[in-house]
Design a protein around this motif. Structure first.
Motif, PDB file in Angstrom:
ATOM      1  N   TYR A 207       2.383  18.340   3.796  1.00 26.45           N
ATOM      2  CA  TYR A 207       1.585  17.137   3.587  1.00 26.45           C
ATOM      3  C   TYR A 207       1.908  16.087   4.646  1.00 26.45           C
ATOM      4  CZ  TYR A 207      -0.435  12.989   1.522  1.00 26.45           C
ATOM      5  OH  TYR A 207      -1.169  11.857   1.322  1.00 26.45           O
ATOM      6  N   ALA A 208       0.873  15.611   5.293  1.00 23.87           N
ATOM      7  CA  ALA A 208       1.053  14.542   6.278  1.00 23.87           C
ATOM      8  C   ALA A 208       0.396  13.283   5.744  1.00 23.87           C
ATOM      9  CB  ALA A 208       0.432  14.938   7.613  1.00 23.87           C
ATOM     10  N   ARG A 209       1.111  12.194   5.777  1.00 25.41           N
ATOM     11  CA  ARG A 209       0.562  10.974   5.195  1.00 25.41           C
ATOM     12  C   ARG A 209      -0.594  10.457   6.041  1.00 25.41           C
ATOM     13  NH1 ARG A 209       4.820   6.339   4.760  1.00 25.41           N
ATOM     14  NH2 ARG A 209       3.063   5.009   4.247  1.00 25.41           N
ATOM     15  N   ALA A 210      -1.615  10.012   5.341  1.00 27.91           N
ATOM     16  CA  ALA A 210      -2.824   9.564   6.023  1.00 27.91           C
ATOM     17  C   ALA A 210      -3.015   8.059   5.922  1.00 27.91           C
ATOM     18  CB  ALA A 210      -4.034  10.283   5.438  1.00 27.91           C
ATOM     19  N   ALA A 211      -2.487   7.475   4.869  1.00 20.15           N
ATOM     20  CA  ALA A 211      -2.760   6.053   4.626  1.00 20.15           C
ATOM     21  C   ALA A 211      -1.472   5.325   4.262  1.00 20.15           C
ATOM     22  CB  ALA A 211      -3.770   5.932   3.483  1.00 20.15           C
ATOM     23  N   PRO A 212      -1.445   4.008   4.376  1.00 20.31           N
ATOM     24  CA  PRO A 212      -0.241   3.250   4.038  1.00 20.31           C
ATOM     25  C   PRO A 212      -0.088   2.987   2.538  1.00 20.31           C
ATOM     26  CG  PRO A 212      -1.919   1.743   4.816  1.00 20.31           C
ATOM     27  CD  PRO A 212      -2.521   3.123   4.897  1.00 20.31           C
ATOM     28  N   THR A 213      -0.956   3.581   1.730  1.00 17.87           N
ATOM     29  CA  THR A 213      -0.928   3.363   0.285  1.00 17.87           C
ATOM     30  C   THR A 213      -0.451   4.624  -0.418  1.00 17.87           C
ATOM     31  OG1 THR A 213      -2.781   1.838   0.517  1.00 17.87           O
ATOM     32  CG2 THR A 213      -2.363   2.660  -1.689  1.00 17.87           C
ATOM     33  N   SER A 214       0.201   4.453  -1.556  1.00 13.52           N
ATOM     34  CA  SER A 214       0.697   5.588  -2.333  1.00 13.52           C
ATOM     35  C   SER A 214      -0.441   6.535  -2.716  1.00 13.52           C
ATOM     36  CB  SER A 214       1.365   5.081  -3.603  1.00 13.52           C
ATOM     37  OG  SER A 214       1.623   6.166  -4.484  1.00 13.52           O
ATOM     38  N   PRO A 215      -0.205   7.857  -2.620  1.00 10.36           N
ATOM     39  CA  PRO A 215      -1.241   8.795  -3.062  1.00 10.36           C
ATOM     40  C   PRO A 215      -1.364   8.837  -4.587  1.00 10.36           C
ATOM     41  CG  PRO A 215       0.730   9.991  -2.396  1.00 10.36           C
ATOM     42  CD  PRO A 215       0.973   8.545  -2.081  1.00 10.36           C
ATOM     43  N   ILE A 216      -0.321   8.411  -5.308  1.00  9.68           N
ATOM     44  CA  ILE A 216      -0.418   8.312  -6.773  1.00  9.68           C
ATOM     45  C   ILE A 216      -1.333   7.147  -7.077  1.00  9.68           C
ATOM     46  CG2 ILE A 216       0.860   7.854  -8.920  1.00  9.68           C
ATOM     47  CD1 ILE A 216       1.940  10.296  -7.706  1.00  9.68           C
ATOM     48  N   VAL A 248       6.676   2.462  -6.691  1.00  8.06           N
ATOM     49  CA  VAL A 248       6.863   2.891  -5.303  1.00  8.06           C
ATOM     50  C   VAL A 248       5.853   3.949  -4.855  1.00  8.06           C
ATOM     51  CG1 VAL A 248       9.335   2.427  -5.369  1.00  8.06           C
ATOM     52  CG2 VAL A 248       8.518   4.750  -5.818  1.00  8.06           C
ATOM     53  N   ASN A 249       5.720   4.028  -3.541  1.00 13.73           N
ATOM     54  CA  ASN A 249       5.009   5.105  -2.877  1.00 13.73           C
ATOM     55  C   ASN A 249       5.996   6.269  -2.734  1.00 13.73           C
ATOM     56  OD1 ASN A 249       3.885   6.833  -1.007  1.00 13.73           O
ATOM     57  ND2 ASN A 249       3.100   5.195   0.313  1.00 13.73           N
ATOM     58  N   PRO A 250       5.732   7.419  -3.391  1.00 13.38           N
ATOM     59  CA  PRO A 250       6.710   8.513  -3.359  1.00 13.38           C
ATOM     60  C   PRO A 250       6.899   9.115  -1.962  1.00 13.38           C
ATOM     61  CG  PRO A 250       4.643   9.264  -4.328  1.00 13.38           C
ATOM     62  CD  PRO A 250       4.514   7.774  -4.141  1.00 13.38           C
ATOM     63  N   LEU A 251       6.019   8.789  -1.026  1.00  9.80           N
ATOM     64  CA  LEU A 251       6.155   9.347   0.330  1.00  9.80           C
ATOM     65  C   LEU A 251       7.303   8.711   1.091  1.00  9.80           C
ATOM     66  CD1 LEU A 251       2.416   9.602   1.440  1.00  9.80           C
ATOM     67  CD2 LEU A 251       3.846  11.298   0.292  1.00  9.80           C
ATOM     68  N   ASP A 252       7.582   7.446   0.799  1.00  7.86           N
ATOM     69  CA  ASP A 252       8.613   6.775   1.599  1.00  7.86           C
ATOM     70  C   ASP A 252       9.484   5.793   0.806  1.00  7.86           C
ATOM     71  OD1 ASP A 252       6.855   4.728   1.123  1.00  7.86           O
ATOM     72  OD2 ASP A 252       6.273   4.418   3.211  1.00  7.86           O
ATOM     73  N   TRP A 255       6.732   0.101  -1.163  1.00  7.46           N
ATOM     74  CA  TRP A 255       5.824  -0.408  -2.186  1.00  7.46           C
ATOM     75  C   TRP A 255       4.609   0.513  -2.297  1.00  7.46           C
ATOM     76  CZ3 TRP A 255       7.610  -4.436  -4.991  1.00  7.46           C
ATOM     77  CH2 TRP A 255       8.610  -5.240  -4.430  1.00  7.46           C
ATOM     78  N   ALA A 256       3.973   0.514  -3.469  1.00  5.56           N
ATOM     79  CA  ALA A 256       2.819   1.395  -3.691  1.00  5.56           C
ATOM     80  C   ALA A 256       1.620   1.013  -2.816  1.00  5.56           C
ATOM     81  CB  ALA A 256       2.423   1.383  -5.168  1.00  5.56           C
ATOM     82  N   MET A 257       1.525  -0.273  -2.478  1.00  5.19           N
ATOM     83  CA  MET A 257       0.412  -0.746  -1.662  1.00  5.19           C
ATOM     84  C   MET A 257       0.970  -1.551  -0.493  1.00  5.19           C
ATOM     85  SD  MET A 257      -1.728  -2.262  -4.893  1.00  5.19           S
ATOM     86  CE  MET A 257      -3.318  -1.857  -4.280  1.00  5.19           C
ATOM     87  N   PRO A 258       0.264  -1.583   0.642  1.00  3.42           N
ATOM     88  CA  PRO A 258       0.824  -2.278   1.813  1.00  3.42           C
ATOM     89  C   PRO A 258       0.862  -3.799   1.694  1.00  3.42           C
ATOM     90  CG  PRO A 258      -1.358  -1.390   2.318  1.00  3.42           C
ATOM     91  CD  PRO A 258      -0.990  -0.887   0.956  1.00  3.42           C
ATOM     92  N   THR A 259      -0.045  -4.369   0.905  1.00  3.31           N
ATOM     93  CA  THR A 259      -0.110  -5.833   0.832  1.00  3.31           C
ATOM     94  C   THR A 259       0.379  -6.409  -0.494  1.00  3.31           C
ATOM     95  OG1 THR A 259      -2.428  -5.586   0.170  1.00  3.31           O
ATOM     96  CG2 THR A 259      -2.004  -6.133   2.484  1.00  3.31           C
ATOM     97  N   ILE A 260       0.294  -5.607  -1.565  1.00  3.82           N
ATOM     98  CA  ILE A 260       0.653  -6.113  -2.891  1.00  3.82           C
ATOM     99  C   ILE A 260       1.790  -5.279  -3.474  1.00  3.82           C
ATOM    100  CG2 ILE A 260      -0.230  -6.800  -5.165  1.00  3.82           C
ATOM    101  CD1 ILE A 260      -3.058  -6.534  -4.118  1.00  3.82           C
ATOM    102  N   GLY A 261       2.802  -5.958  -3.991  1.00  5.31           N
ATOM    103  CA  GLY A 261       3.912  -5.275  -4.649  1.00  5.31           C
ATOM    104  C   GLY A 261       3.831  -5.525  -6.143  1.00  5.31           C
ATOM    105  N   ALA A 262       4.131  -4.482  -6.939  1.00  7.33           N
ATOM    106  CA  ALA A 262       4.040  -4.623  -8.393  1.00  7.33           C
ATOM    107  C   ALA A 262       5.333  -4.144  -9.046  1.00  7.33           C
ATOM    108  CB  ALA A 262       2.849  -3.841  -8.934  1.00  7.33           C
TER     109      ALA A 262
END
Ligand code: GTQ
Length: 348
Positions: A207-216, A248-252, A255-262
Motif C-alpha cells: 500500500y502506498a499512501r495517496a493522500a494526507p488524510t487517514s484512510p479510515i 490518528v492516521n494509521p499510516l503514520d 492526525w487523522a486529517m491534515p488541517t483538523i485534529g480530533a
C-alpha cells in the motif's frame, strides 16, 4: 512590538491620508495591532445547548428538504464572528439533520470535513465509494475532494455535528466544489472494506499512501470508548486533560486529517483539571455525563451533545460533575505543521 505606537500629529495624519490612495500604509501606525504580544481574537467563548439546536433543526425540517438545501445544517456561528459562518477563526461547526428517507446529494469540495454523530438509527454516509452506517459518538471523516452523500434509512431524524476547515480554506483562497451528476455516488466497496484494510494494525503489503488524510473514515465510538475505559484503571491522569486520546492516521501516527485534529477524553467524576491554554481554539462536544468548563473564569455547564468553544489562548479549567466524556477538535495539526502551536500548563 510591545511598545506603544508613536503618537500621531497633524502632519503625520496628513501623510497617512496622502499615501492611502497610493496603497501605502505606515507600519508604525498599525504595528501593535497586527503583531500582538499574544493571540488576540474576535472569537469568544460560547455554548450551545443541544435541545434548542435540535428543536430548530426539526423546525427547519418542515421548511426545506435535504435535497433542496443540499445540506440541512444550522451553523453554530461564534457571536464574536457574526456574519462569517465561523465557529472559531479557522474552523466551522454546524449540526446537520437528515429526515427518514432523505438523501443529502453527492458533492465534493476541497474543504475537509469531520462528523461527530449525535443521534442516528439508520444514518449513513458514503465516502469515496464506501458506505458506513453511523452511530452515536462515531467520528467520521470526509477527506478533501472525496465525493460524499448522506442518507437516513431509519424512522427517526438523524443528527450529527459537522466540523470543517471552511474558514482556513477561505483564508487561503483554495476553495473548489462540484456536485455529482447523480444524487448518490455508486457504492463500489463492501461495508467495512477500509476498516479491514487499514484498521486492524495492518496494511496491505504494498500500500502506498495517496493522500494526507487517514484512510479510515469511521472511527467507531464503541472502540474509542473502550480504549478510554481500559486505560482508566491505570490511574495515569494528565493534570490538564484527564485521559485524552487523539484520533490518528494509521499510516503514520499523525492526525487523522491534515488541517483538523480530533480527540476524545475521559474526566472521572469529581476530577478538576489544572488551568490550560493553547493556541488552537477548540470546539468541545459533550458525549457522556456532565461537566463544567471555566473559560477565563466564566463557567459553562455542559451535558451530552452540548457544544462549547474555548478560543485561542483562553485559560480553561474542566470539572466533571459525573463521569464525563468530551469530544473535541481544533486546527492544531495545521499550526504544528507551520511551527506555530503553543500551550501553557498551569497559571504561570
Ligand atoms: O455534509 O458535505 O455542515 O459540504 C457544510 C458543508 C456539511 C457536508 C456542512 C458541507 C457539508
Amino acid at each position: 512590538m510591545t511598545r506603544d505606537a508613536p503618537t500621531d500629529n497633524v502632519e503625520r495624519q496628513a501623510f497617512y491620508d496622502a499615501i492611502e490612495p497610493e496603497n501605502l500604509r505606515a507600519l508604525w501606525s498599525v504595528m501593535g495591532a497586527i503583531i500582538t504580544p499574544q493571540p488576540r481574537s474576535d472569537c469568544v467563548p460560547v455554548k450551545w445547548g443541544y435541545t434548542q439546536v435540535r428543536e430548530r433543526l426539526i423546525e427547519a425540517g418542515a421548511l426545506i428538504s435535504a435535497r433542496e438545501a443540499e445540506r440541512r445544517v444550522l451553523i453554530l456561528e461564534n457571536p464574536g464572528l457574526r456574519g462569517t459562518s465561523k465557529a472559531t477563526t479557522s474552523l466551522y461547526c454546524g449540526v446537520q439533520c437528515v429526515m427518514p428517507g432523505e438523501v443529502a446529494p453527492a458533492h465534493r469540495h476541497t474543504q475537509s470535513a469531520l462528523r461527530f454523530v449525535l443521534e442516528s438509527e439508520g444514518g449513513y454516509t458514503s465516502v469515496g465509494g464506501e458506505r458506513t452506517d453511523m452511530h452515536y459518538g462515531d467520528f467520521v471523516i470526509t477527506p478533501s475532494w472525496e465525493w460524499h452523500d448522506h442518507g437516513n434509512t431509519g424512522d427517526a431524524p438523524v443528527f450529527w455535528l459537522d466540523g470543517l476547515d471552511i474558514p482556513l480554506v477561505q483564508f487561503l483562497d483554495a476553495s473548489f466544489a462540484e456536485g455529482y451528476a447523480d444524487e448518490r455516488q455508486p457504492v463500489t466497496a463492501p461495508p467495512g472494506d477500509t476498516l479491514a484494510r487499514y484498521g486492524a494494525n495492518m496494511l496491505p503489503l504494498d500500500y502506498a499512501r495517496a493522500a494526507p488524510t487517514s484512510p479510515i473514515f469511521n472511527y467507531r465510538y464503541a472502540r474509542s470508548r473502550e480504549a478510554l475505559e481500559s486505560l482508566r484503571a491505570r490511574d495515569e491522569w494528565d493534570p490538564c486533560h484527564g485521559l485524552k486520546m487523539r484520533y490518528v492516521n494509521p499510516l503514520d501516527g499523525g492526525w487523522a486529517m491534515p488541517t483538523i485534529g480530533a480527540c476524545l477524553q475521559l474526566l472521572p467524576e469529581g476530577f478538576s483539571t489544572q488551568p490550560y491554554r493553547s493556541t488552537d481554539a477548540t470546539v468541545f462536544v459533550g458525549v457522556e455525563g456532565r461537566g463544567r468548563a471555566a473559560i477565563e473564569g466564566h463557567p459553562y455547564a455542559w451535558g451530552p451533545r452540548d457544544v462549547f468553544i474555548v478560543p485561542s489562548w483562553h485559560e480553561v479549567v474542566h470539572e466533571a460533575t459525573e463521569d464525563a466524556v468530551l469530544f473535541s477538535y481544533s486546527d492544531r495539526p495545521a499550526q504544528e505543521k507551520l511551527g506555530l502551536w503553543r500551550e501553557r500548563r498551569g497559571n504561570r
